[in-house]
Design a protein around this motif. Structure first.
Motif, short mmCIF file in Angstrom:
data_model
loop_
_atom_site.label_atom_id
_atom_site.label_comp_id
_atom_site.label_asym_id
_atom_site.label_seq_id
_atom_site.Cartn_x
_atom_site.Cartn_y
_atom_site.Cartn_z
N PHE A 144 0.84 -1.20 0.00
CA PHE A 144 0.00 0.00 0.00
C PHE A 144 0.88 1.25 0.00
N PRO A 145 0.70 2.13 -0.96
CA PRO A 145 1.56 3.32 -1.04
C PRO A 145 1.36 4.24 0.15
N GLU A 146 2.41 4.99 0.47
CA GLU A 146 2.32 5.96 1.56
C GLU A 146 1.27 7.02 1.23
N SER A 147 0.62 7.51 2.26
CA SER A 147 -0.40 8.54 2.07
C SER A 147 -0.42 9.45 3.29
N GLU A 148 -0.88 10.66 3.08
CA GLU A 148 -0.95 11.63 4.18
C GLU A 148 -1.97 11.17 5.22
N ARG A 149 -1.60 11.27 6.50
CA ARG A 149 -2.55 10.96 7.56
C ARG A 149 -3.61 12.05 7.62
N VAL A 150 -4.86 11.63 7.66
CA VAL A 150 -5.95 12.60 7.73
C VAL A 150 -6.98 12.13 8.75
N PHE A 151 -7.80 13.08 9.18
CA PHE A 151 -8.97 12.80 9.99
C PHE A 151 -10.19 12.99 9.09
N TYR A 152 -11.04 11.97 9.00
CA TYR A 152 -12.23 12.08 8.17
C TYR A 152 -13.41 12.56 9.01
N GLU A 153 -14.02 13.67 8.60
CA GLU A 153 -15.19 14.20 9.31
C GLU A 153 -16.37 13.24 9.21
N ARG A 154 -16.46 12.50 8.10
CA ARG A 154 -17.54 11.54 7.92
C ARG A 154 -16.95 10.13 7.78
N ALA A 155 -16.09 9.79 8.71
CA ALA A 155 -15.42 8.49 8.67
C ALA A 155 -16.44 7.35 8.73
N PRO A 156 -16.25 6.32 7.92
CA PRO A 156 -17.19 5.20 7.92
C PRO A 156 -16.86 4.12 8.95
N LEU A 157 -15.94 4.40 9.86
CA LEU A 157 -15.54 3.41 10.86
C LEU A 157 -16.70 3.05 11.78
N THR A 158 -16.92 1.74 11.97
CA THR A 158 -17.94 1.29 12.91
C THR A 158 -17.33 0.61 14.13
N GLN A 159 -16.12 0.09 13.99
CA GLN A 159 -15.48 -0.57 15.13
C GLN A 159 -13.97 -0.60 14.94
N VAL A 160 -13.26 -0.39 16.05
CA VAL A 160 -11.80 -0.54 16.09
C VAL A 160 -11.48 -1.42 17.29
N VAL A 161 -10.62 -2.41 17.08
CA VAL A 161 -10.26 -3.35 18.15
C VAL A 161 -8.76 -3.57 18.14
N CYS A 162 -8.16 -3.49 19.32
CA CYS A 162 -6.77 -3.92 19.49
C CYS A 162 -6.79 -5.09 20.47
N GLN A 163 -6.19 -6.20 20.06
CA GLN A 163 -6.16 -7.39 20.91
C GLN A 163 -4.73 -7.88 21.09
N LEU A 164 -4.42 -8.26 22.32
CA LEU A 164 -3.13 -8.85 22.64
C LEU A 164 -3.37 -10.21 23.28
N LYS A 165 -2.62 -11.21 22.81
CA LYS A 165 -2.71 -12.56 23.36
C LYS A 165 -1.40 -12.87 24.05
N PHE A 166 -1.47 -13.52 25.22
CA PHE A 166 -0.28 -13.82 26.00
C PHE A 166 -0.42 -15.21 26.61
N PRO A 167 0.68 -15.81 27.08
CA PRO A 167 0.58 -17.12 27.74
C PRO A 167 -0.38 -17.05 28.93
N LYS A 168 -1.15 -18.10 29.12
CA LYS A 168 -2.22 -18.11 30.10
C LYS A 168 -1.72 -17.75 31.50
N ILE A 169 -2.49 -16.85 32.16
CA ILE A 169 -2.17 -16.42 33.52
C ILE A 169 -3.30 -16.91 34.44
N LEU A 170 -3.02 -17.92 35.24
CA LEU A 170 -4.05 -18.54 36.06
C LEU A 170 -4.62 -17.58 37.10
N ARG A 171 -3.83 -16.62 37.55
CA ARG A 171 -4.31 -15.69 38.58
C ARG A 171 -5.51 -14.88 38.11
N ILE A 172 -5.62 -14.65 36.80
CA ILE A 172 -6.78 -13.91 36.28
C ILE A 172 -8.05 -14.76 36.45
#
Length: 269
Positions: free
Chosen positions: A13-41
């Motif tokens: 994907f070619p480089e492009s200028e970062r912009v903020f869209y006033e009418r952005a079509p975004l409905t969801q953003v998710v960041c997920q991290l997976k790690f070795p199981k922690i039993l204390r949780i």
């Protein structure tokens, strides 16, 4: 890995200028991290973790576990299947943003995304709380997903052919009028892997907006690295994934749609 594979997904994907869209079509953003199981949780309520993030996410839910249909309710309750141990959801007061914590994953999701900077302002403290309270050894998967639902009515282009708004490479056969105006369903999924280990699950195609039955177009980018990522390298890795999301979206859309979405430059720094 094929010899002619791209070194990085950014090369697609070619480089492009970062912009903020006033009418952005975004409905969801998710960041997920997976790690070795922690039993204390699983074994202890995450009280200290909650205290760390409660100012941003005051509402707590313990996520219901799926109980097998053939299991009598009284038996499920007896063996503790009515609630999933170590499966907690912390929500913002408006319920649009949530932190999901399990014994193996941490995620931040929002349906009210504005800028990457504002998302990071929530994400970094949540990660800090996890790392301080539970000290994961490393991360096994780091992912960032952006889901866009492009509705032509939102940009005053109802009836405009998709071929005027989206690249032919994304539309496939829908780029032809004879297919677009007859198509009731068109969905695609592609998984890409670069030589440096970066991966992308890309889902795209027509969708129906439930409330209005308008035909819209989904661009669903899930960039991730499924490999060992040291805790200290998690933030730079996530920032790198975000840069590729912006470039991928711009590659998919035509200039007329870019302009219609109301782009505004994001000041540096």
């Amino acid at each position: 890995m094929p010899e002619n594979a791209v070194k990085s997904l950014a090369d697609l994907f070619p480089e492009s200028e970062r912009v903020f869209y006033e009418r952005a079509p975004l409905t969801q953003v998710v960041c997920q991290l997976k790690f070795p199981k922690i039993l204390r949780i699983e074994s202890q309520p995450p009280a200290d973790f909650q205290d760390d993030i409660r100012g941003m996410f005051p509402l707590l839910e313990q996520v219901q576990m799926q109980v097998p249909a053939e299991l009598p309710p009284e038996i499920a309750q007896m063996i503790g299947l009515s609630m999933a141990a170590g499966n907690f959801l912390f929500r913002s007061e408006d319920r649009k943003t949530a932190v999901h914590l399990t014994a193996e994953t941490l995620s931040l999701s929002t349906s009210s995304y504005s800028t990457w900077e504002s998302f990071k302002a929530l994400l970094w403290p949540v990660m800090a709380a996890l790392e301080q309270r539970y000290r994961p050894s490393f991360y096994q998967r780091v992912g960032l997903r952006y889901v866009d639902i492009i509705k032509r009515s939102d940009v005053n282009m109802a009836g405009t052919p998709w071929s005027h708004l989206l690249k032919q490479e994304v539309l496939g056969a829908l780029a032809s009028d004879q297919f677009e105006f007859s198509a009731e369903e068109s969905t695609h999924r592609m998984r890409l892997r670069a030589a440096d280990g970066g991966q992308l699950n890309f889902r795209y195609g027509l969708v129906k907006v439930r409330e209005t039955q308008e035909t819209a177009y989904r661009l669903d980018f899930d960039f991730f690295r499924e490999e060992k990522v040291e805790v200290a390298n998690a933030k730079p890795t996530i920032n790198g994934l975000n840069a590729m999301v912006g470039r991928a979206f711009r590659w998919c859309i035509e200039p007329v749609l870019h302009d219609a979405l109301g782009p505004k430059p994001i000041p540096l720094g």
